[in-house]
Design a protein around this motif. Structure first.
Motif, PDB file in Angstrom:
ATOM      1  N   TYR A 199     -51.464  -9.184   1.935  1.00 57.43           N
ATOM      2  CA  TYR A 199     -51.136 -10.323   3.031  1.00 57.43           C
ATOM      3  C   TYR A 199     -49.777 -10.855   3.605  1.00 57.43           C
ATOM      4  N   SER A 200     -48.605 -10.869   2.303  1.00 54.56           N
ATOM      5  CA  SER A 200     -47.735 -10.867   2.811  1.00 54.56           C
ATOM      6  C   SER A 200     -46.948  -9.501   3.765  1.00 54.56           C
ATOM      7  N   LYS A 201     -47.200  -8.622   3.177  1.00 55.01           N
ATOM      8  CA  LYS A 201     -46.550  -7.180   4.057  1.00 55.01           C
ATOM      9  C   LYS A 201     -47.438  -7.338   5.571  1.00 55.01           C
ATOM     10  N   HIS A 202     -48.781  -7.871   5.873  1.00 52.15           N
ATOM     11  CA  HIS A 202     -49.956  -7.940   6.145  1.00 52.15           C
ATOM     12  C   HIS A 202     -49.250  -9.067   7.636  1.00 52.15           C
ATOM     13  N   ARG A 238     -36.320 -27.107   0.995  1.00 49.40           N
ATOM     14  CA  ARG A 238     -36.185 -26.858  -0.958  1.00 49.40           C
ATOM     15  C   ARG A 238     -37.190 -27.647  -1.554  1.00 49.40           C
ATOM     16  N   ASN A 239     -36.869 -29.163  -1.269  1.00 56.20           N
ATOM     17  CA  ASN A 239     -37.207 -29.942  -1.861  1.00 56.20           C
ATOM     18  C   ASN A 239     -37.888 -30.932  -1.409  1.00 56.20           C
ATOM     19  N   VAL A 240     -38.375 -30.815   0.025  1.00 49.88           N
ATOM     20  CA  VAL A 240     -39.554 -31.458   0.719  1.00 49.88           C
ATOM     21  C   VAL A 240     -40.359 -30.927   0.681  1.00 49.88           C
ATOM     22  N   LEU A 241     -40.034 -29.981   2.196  1.00 54.19           N
ATOM     23  CA  LEU A 241     -41.166 -29.511   3.292  1.00 54.19           C
ATOM     24  C   LEU A 241     -41.791 -28.338   1.930  1.00 54.19           C
ATOM     25  N   GLU A 242     -40.871 -26.634   0.699  1.00 51.09           N
ATOM     26  CA  GLU A 242     -41.995 -25.956  -0.082  1.00 51.09           C
ATOM     27  C   GLU A 242     -41.566 -26.318  -1.289  1.00 51.09           C
ATOM     28  N   ASN A 243     -41.802 -27.982  -0.918  1.00 48.71           N
ATOM     29  CA  ASN A 243     -42.072 -28.706  -2.604  1.00 48.71           C
ATOM     30  C   ASN A 243     -43.633 -29.174  -2.087  1.00 48.71           C
ATOM     31  N   ALA A 259     -52.576 -22.942  -1.864  1.00 46.87           N
ATOM     32  CA  ALA A 259     -51.505 -21.493  -2.649  1.00 46.87           C
ATOM     33  C   ALA A 259     -49.606 -21.538  -2.225  1.00 46.87           C
ATOM     34  N   ALA A 260     -49.325 -21.097  -2.848  1.00 46.23           N
ATOM     35  CA  ALA A 260     -47.696 -21.124  -2.186  1.00 46.23           C
ATOM     36  C   ALA A 260     -47.455 -19.831  -1.567  1.00 46.23           C
ATOM     37  N   SER A 261     -49.310 -18.457  -2.092  1.00 44.11           N
ATOM     38  CA  SER A 261     -48.490 -17.464  -1.102  1.00 44.11           C
ATOM     39  C   SER A 261     -49.315 -17.893   0.537  1.00 44.11           C
ATOM     40  N   GLU A 262     -50.011 -18.802   0.915  1.00 45.96           N
ATOM     41  CA  GLU A 262     -50.711 -18.974   2.157  1.00 45.96           C
ATOM     42  C   GLU A 262     -49.161 -19.892   2.885  1.00 45.96           C
ATOM     43  N   LEU A 263     -48.789 -20.595   2.249  1.00 45.74           N
ATOM     44  CA  LEU A 263     -47.889 -21.643   2.552  1.00 45.74           C
ATOM     45  C   LEU A 263     -45.710 -20.637   2.756  1.00 45.74           C
ATOM     46  N   LEU A 264     -45.893 -19.883   2.151  1.00 40.72           N
ATOM     47  CA  LEU A 264     -44.508 -19.232   2.316  1.00 40.72           C
ATOM     48  C   LEU A 264     -44.008 -19.232   4.533  1.00 40.72           C
ATOM     49  N   PRO A 265     -45.042 -18.730   4.051  1.00 38.81           N
ATOM     50  CA  PRO A 265     -44.607 -18.461   5.732  1.00 38.81           C
ATOM     51  C   PRO A 265     -43.899 -18.747   6.856  1.00 38.81           C
ATOM     52  N   ILE A 266     -44.645 -19.723   6.389  1.00 39.49           N
ATOM     53  CA  ILE A 266     -44.165 -20.981   7.402  1.00 39.49           C
ATOM     54  C   ILE A 266     -42.946 -21.236   7.814  1.00 39.49           C
ATOM     55  N   THR A 267     -42.415 -20.805   6.884  1.00 34.59           N
ATOM     56  CA  THR A 267     -40.585 -21.482   7.044  1.00 34.59           C
ATOM     57  C   THR A 267     -39.915 -20.259   8.301  1.00 34.59           C
ATOM     58  N   TRP A 268     -40.411 -19.116   7.629  1.00 39.57           N
ATOM     59  CA  TRP A 268     -40.487 -17.718   8.537  1.00 39.57           C
ATOM     60  C   TRP A 268     -39.559 -17.853   9.556  1.00 39.57           C
ATOM     61  N   PRO A 269     -38.665 -17.090  10.191  1.00 36.22           N
ATOM     62  CA  PRO A 269     -38.102 -17.862  10.946  1.00 36.22           C
ATOM     63  C   PRO A 269     -39.090 -17.494  12.625  1.00 36.22           C
ATOM     64  N   ALA A 298     -49.756 -25.009  15.894  1.00 32.10           N
ATOM     65  CA  ALA A 298     -49.977 -23.715  15.886  1.00 32.10           C
ATOM     66  C   ALA A 298     -49.284 -22.820  14.155  1.00 32.10           C
ATOM     67  N   LEU A 299     -48.375 -23.862  13.435  1.00 32.53           N
ATOM     68  CA  LEU A 299     -47.327 -23.270  12.930  1.00 32.53           C
ATOM     69  C   LEU A 299     -47.932 -22.868  11.803  1.00 32.53           C
ATOM     70  N   ILE A 300     -48.128 -24.124  11.090  1.00 31.46           N
ATOM     71  CA  ILE A 300     -50.092 -24.177   9.786  1.00 31.46           C
ATOM     72  C   ILE A 300     -51.564 -23.379   9.859  1.00 31.46           C
ATOM     73  N   LEU A 301     -51.506 -22.967  11.338  1.00 30.77           N
ATOM     74  CA  LEU A 301     -52.814 -22.284  11.370  1.00 30.77           C
ATOM     75  C   LEU A 301     -52.175 -20.924  10.347  1.00 30.77           C
ATOM     76  N   LEU A 302     -51.443 -20.358  10.580  1.00 29.67           N
ATOM     77  CA  LEU A 302     -51.038 -19.471   9.461  1.00 29.67           C
ATOM     78  C   LEU A 302     -51.790 -19.619   8.225  1.00 29.67           C
ATOM     79  N   ILE A 303     -51.714 -21.030   7.675  1.00 32.54           N
ATOM     80  CA  ILE A 303     -51.864 -21.294   6.485  1.00 32.54           C
ATOM     81  C   ILE A 303     -54.009 -20.416   5.790  1.00 32.54           C
ATOM     82  N   SER A 304     -54.231 -21.605   7.195  1.00 27.21           N
ATOM     83  CA  SER A 304     -55.635 -21.139   6.920  1.00 27.21           C
ATOM     84  C   SER A 304     -55.941 -19.845   6.957  1.00 27.21           C
ATOM     85  N   TYR A 305     -55.381 -19.417   7.995  1.00 28.54           N
ATOM     86  CA  TYR A 305     -55.640 -17.296   8.639  1.00 28.54           C
ATOM     87  C   TYR A 305     -54.960 -17.072   7.018  1.00 28.54           C
ATOM     88  N   GLY A 306     -54.063 -17.468   5.814  1.00 30.67           N
ATOM     89  CA  GLY A 306     -54.099 -16.445   4.551  1.00 30.67           C
ATOM     90  C   GLY A 306     -54.979 -17.263   3.800  1.00 30.67           C
TER      91      GLY A 306
END
Length: 958
Positions: free
Chosen positions: A59-62, A92-97, A511-521, A752-760
């Protein structure tokens, strides 16, 4: 267990545990349990046609490949959305925590003091910058906030204004277009007449009740509205001002020129663009509106020990009290984003915010100076960060700009808008100027600008201080900021500590794998109004999510514009309304709503202009078919729809659901399904299969978007084929056909950004995994039901004695026998390290428990053991061992400060108070305050960061 299968990471129970749980329930297999639980007549005949599951690595590669299809240009489009710099310490300490993003709305204040303080900081920040006396805890977006101001003003009209038919609302034609669109949507059902025009020339009279102006406006102009507001007030016209918090660091705030309400978007305070959201809107107003202000307000109170404590004030769950008479259907906020914005203000302080604002303004002034030298006319005379430039050919500018990977706002063939932001540096400024130089065949060489700060010499320059509280002046090094954030986090209970079994809230794994991409530029840094060829990654993702969710729901198409569940309800009902009107049946305005419905249902129906008729439920918690049929037939000529939740809010799959939907259709109505309990449908049945015409999905429940401590959320709606043409449109980005209702949210695809989470979530579970998640949710709930049934009466079950994915524990008998109420039990659970289930909803004196599929048997057992122990503590009171008013439950929660105090005067020992079961010692969570006094907080409303002495002065004088 295959370790690369996401389903085995998402679902809690292991194979051996599943066997043990099935044995406790008394069935031989999961299939047998499901067959006893879900009516056979509504079961899907075929498996979901959703692509097979990807591993987390796949999924990360996709998603990386998908992200490369987005083009991250430098966007200077503006219109309420700006590039910003998110400090790494906050990212690091709020959005990704997960300590921050997996917490729930802070109803249980004693274990939520950290985020309550952070949101109080947000309110203080807004109040300071706007110079208004009250601010709420945030709203969904700027446009929604403007629509809320419209209705707040409408509700606050004087008797004379109402009597004389004052129903006009003025909107300046330089308000952001998406805001005008959303306000138009809200105005229509109430018969409010919108008058859109020039604020400088409009002739206001007594037929108007309100007005909305933008400061600075869409074209960047900083207008002096003082005389406009003064004139409006002489005619009892209330004025709302849409504004920019960063601009207010330099400009005289609207509160200082007597604005009644101030709204806007806090996005540029460190929150990524995210193709439109999520972002935290702000809403501030005068004291006289404090009983009408929409959303949440965080207020100061005291706890049982007399110490200062925070809690949600006034509007908490208003819809469940006032229902169709509620002033708003908003039952959430954008808490996580408000927290981020507040931390941005804490980190930078007054000096830093003013420096950022001056940097943006000076860069704008320099561009203006150089463009004039190049022979361009700058239409904007008094600006902060945005200007409109007259050009010979905007198409030529666009061609050159896109060659340099820069976006401007192209207003028409002769005008270009430029909006600068915090990220702009010298090379960016020079690139912008060089584009215009090239367009008129001029050379440009950088020079110094000596008089770039226009505001500094204006009579609209701000003179008042802001962010003066010590909180905004104490944490400017990263070490101090990191520790402050952690100190607040440590006060809050979230999913990192224990399960949160809130019924109808579905607090599953995020899940962390669902949330990681939301900070990708490539996803975070896309402006919502970029050309579509720059957002192809988003376009593909949204279209694939549309296909998957349409398959899951059994509908023809989804709209992703609604950015909360309540917003989805409202959008769906407006679509139904538009359908009836288009077919010559505008008179169809009756909405049938069961008495058990979530409070936002009648509130949303009222907002959509519907006449609400409540239908009864029977003694088993099901919709009373006789009463429903009688009312459907009584109103058949005017029936618009039925609003129904499935499984029911009582946690049961009603056997008669298809009979119910047919009954409504036979009487000319449509069926709106509340998707709150979709977690018990996915892969087993679907709204479309049941006969619903519209359904909203809470992506922050069923599809794994975290609750964020009270937001963000997403509430997309799915519809049958005949309703597709009426899905929400957007004034800037085409999202619907010609018949689409006007917008319900500011951005075309909501958050739209958090649609990535449900998509994942969908991509990594696949069709079979989605079904397994639903089955595990039902398994976990029924296992808990069996374990708890010896201590608690289960209020409602299906015909085979099974519950759906949640259950209701009846606690009525305890109050009479022991004086213990469900609110007391909720506080006592804190001593065991748990957040309470849903308290007193949908039935008074009950607890609604929903374990979700993500919890292991061990965690379920711990929770059940705590609940059984509390039942035994109640029994001790019933048997006379402890007094009804002075006991371990009534005195809960017990803080560390109380337990270690030398003056212990309780009739039970400290161990019983703090460590009621042995395993509590191993992972003790201490509530940071004792029981909060809610009534005191409402009587003495304080909703900003005043000095501690001020709180205590209030307490002394109470």
């Amino acid at each position: 267990m295959t370790t690369d299968k996401f389903v085995s990471r998402h679902n809690g129970p292991r194979e051996t545990e599943i066997k043990q749980m099935l044995a406790k329930i008394g069935v031989s297999s999961v299939d047998e349990l499901i067959s006893q639980t879900v009516p056979s007549g509504i079961r899907l005949k075929q498996p979901l046609r959703v692509a097979p599951a990807m591993s987390e690595y796949q999924y990360s590669k996709h998603l990386k490949a998908l992200g490369k299809k987005n083009k991250v240009f430098r966007s200077y489009i503006g219109l309420g959305y700006y590039n910003t710099i998110l400090p790494a310490v906050i990212q690091r300490n709020v959005l990704e925590n997960p300590g921050w993003y997996t917490a729930y709305t802070p109803y249980q204040a004693e274990i939520a003091q950290g985020r309550l303080e952070a949101i109080l900081n947000f309110q203080t920040m807004v109040m300071d910058l706007t110079a208004m006396p009250i601010a709420n805890a945030s709203l969904l977006d700027e446009a929604t906030a403007a629509a809320e101001a419209l209705f707040m003003f409408f509700s606050h009209r004087s008797k004379d204004k109402v009597k004389n038919g004052g129903n006009k609302f003025f909107i300046s034609n330089t308000v952001f277009p998406q805001t005008i669109d959303v306000v138009r949507t809200r105005a229509v059902p109430y018969g409010i007449e919108l008058v859109i025009g020039d604020a400088a020339s409009i002739k206001l009279d007594n037929s108007f009740f309100g007005a909305l102006i933008q400061y600075p406006d869409m074209n960047g102009e900083v207008n002096d509205y003082r005389s406009f507001v003064k004139d409006a007030h002489t005619k009892e016209i209330q004025v709302a001002v849409a504004t920019d918090l960063l601009a207010l660091a330099l400009l005289t705030p609207p509160g200082e020129w007597d604005a009644d309400c101030v709204i806007g978007n806090s996005q540029r305070f460190g929150v990524p663009l995210g193709y439109g959201g999520p972002h935290a809107a702000f809403f501030a107003c005068k004291e006289e509106y404090k009983r009408l202000i929409p959303g949440r307000i965080i207020g100061v109170s005291v706890d049982a020990q007399g110490n200062p404590a925070l809690r949600m004030a006034l509007q908490t769950r208003e819809q469940h009290i006032k229902r169709d008479k509620a002033t708003s259907n908003i039952c959430t906020a954008q808490a996580l984003l408000a927290i981020m914005a507040s931390m941005y203000a804490v980190y930078h302080g007054q000096e830093g915010i003013r420096a950022i604002a001056n940097g943006v303004h000076n860069a704008t002034g320099y561009i203006v100076s150089e463009l004039k030298k190049l022979g361009y006319e700058v239409k904007t005379k008094m600006y902060f960060d945005t200007i409109v430039v007259a050009v010979a050919d905007s198409g030529k500018i666009k061609s050159i700009a896109e060659g340099k990977e820069i976006n401007f706002r192209y207003i028409d063939g002769k005008h270009v808008g430029i909006s600068l932001d915090q990220t702009v540096e010298g090379n960016d400024v020079n690139d912008i100027i060089s584009i215009f130089a090239e367009a008129n065949n001029n050379m440009f060489s950088a020079t110094d600008c000596k008089d770039c700060n226009l505001i500094g010499t204006s009579d609209l320059k701000r003179s008042s201080a802001f962010l003066t509280h010590p909180t905004f002046n104490s944490y400017h090094s990263e070490s101090e900021m990191m520790r402050y954030i952690k100190r607040l986090e440590n006060k809050d209970l979230s999913l990192v500590h224990s399960m949160i079994s809130l019924g109808s809230c579905t607090m599953k794994l995020n899940a962390a794998s669902e949330l990681l991409p939301i900070t990708w530029p490539e996803f975070a840094n896309i402006h919502p109004f970029v050309p579509l060829d720059q957002a192809q990654g988003y376009t593909e993702l949204i279209e694939q999510l549309n296909k998957d969710l349409s398959e899951i729901t059994g509908f023809a198409r989804m709209s992703f514009q609604p950015n909360s569940g309540a917003q989805g309800e409202y959008a769906g009902l407006m679509v139904i309304r538009a359908y009836h009107i288009a077919n010559g049946r505008a008179h169809r305005n009756v909405a049938l709503i069961p008495s058990s419905a979530h409070g936002t249902n009648p509130a949303s129906a009222a907002m959509a202009g519907m006449h609400i008729v409540v239908t009864k439920c029977d003694e088993k918690g099901n919709i009373d078919l006789i009463d429903l049929r009688a009312k459907a037939e009584m109103h058949k000529d005017n029936l618009s729809c039925l609003m129904v939740t499935y499984p029911s809010t009582h946690g049961v799959y009603e056997e008669s659901i298809t009979e119910i939907t047919k009954m409504i259709h036979d009487n000319g109505g449509l069926v709106y399904m509340d998707g709150a309990n979709m977690n018990a449908q996915v892969g087993l049945t679907s709204p479309g299969n049941i006969g619903a015409d519209v359904c909203h999905l809470n992506l922050h429940k069923t599809f794994a978007i975290p609750h964020g401590g009270g937001g963000p959320g997403m509430g997309p709606i799915g519809v049958v084929e005949k309703l597709v043409p009426f899905l929400p449109s957007h004034t800037i980005v085409n999202t619907s056909g010609d018949k689409g209702i006007t917008a319900v949210s500011a951005a075309p695809y909501g958050s739209a950004l958090i649609l990535l989470i449900s998509y994942g979530y969908i991509k990594m579970l696949g069709g079979e995994g989605l079904k397994q998640a639903t089955e595990m949710a039902i398994l976990n709930a029924n296992y808990m039901k069996e374990v708890l049934s010896g201590s608690y009466k289960i209020l409602y079950t299906g015909k085979n004695g099974r519950c759906a994915h949640e259950m209701i524990l009846d606690c009525n008998e305890f109050k009479m026998a022991s004086g213990v109420e469900v609110a007391d039990m909720a506080k006592r659970l804190m001593d065991y390290g748990f957040h309470a289930p849903t308290v007193a909803f949908p039935v008074v004196n009950t607890l609604m428990v929903e374990p979700t599929e993500s919890e292991s048997k061990a965690e379920l057992d711990r929770f059940c053991e705590a609940m059984i122990a509390i039942r035994n503590e109640i029994r001790e009171i019933e048997n006379g061992k402890f007094d009804k008013t002075n006991n371990v439950i009534k005195n809960a929660p017990h803080t560390c400060k109380l337990v270690v105090n030398d003056n212990w005067d309780k009739p039970y020992n400290r161990e019983k108070a703090a460590y009621p079961l042995n395993w509590v010692r191993d992972n003790k969570f201490w509530p940071s305050v004792a029981r909060v006094d809610n009534a005191f907080g409402d009587r003495n409303l304080v909703c900003s960061c005043a000095p501690i002495e001020a709180y205590m002065e209030v307490a002394v004088n109470a």
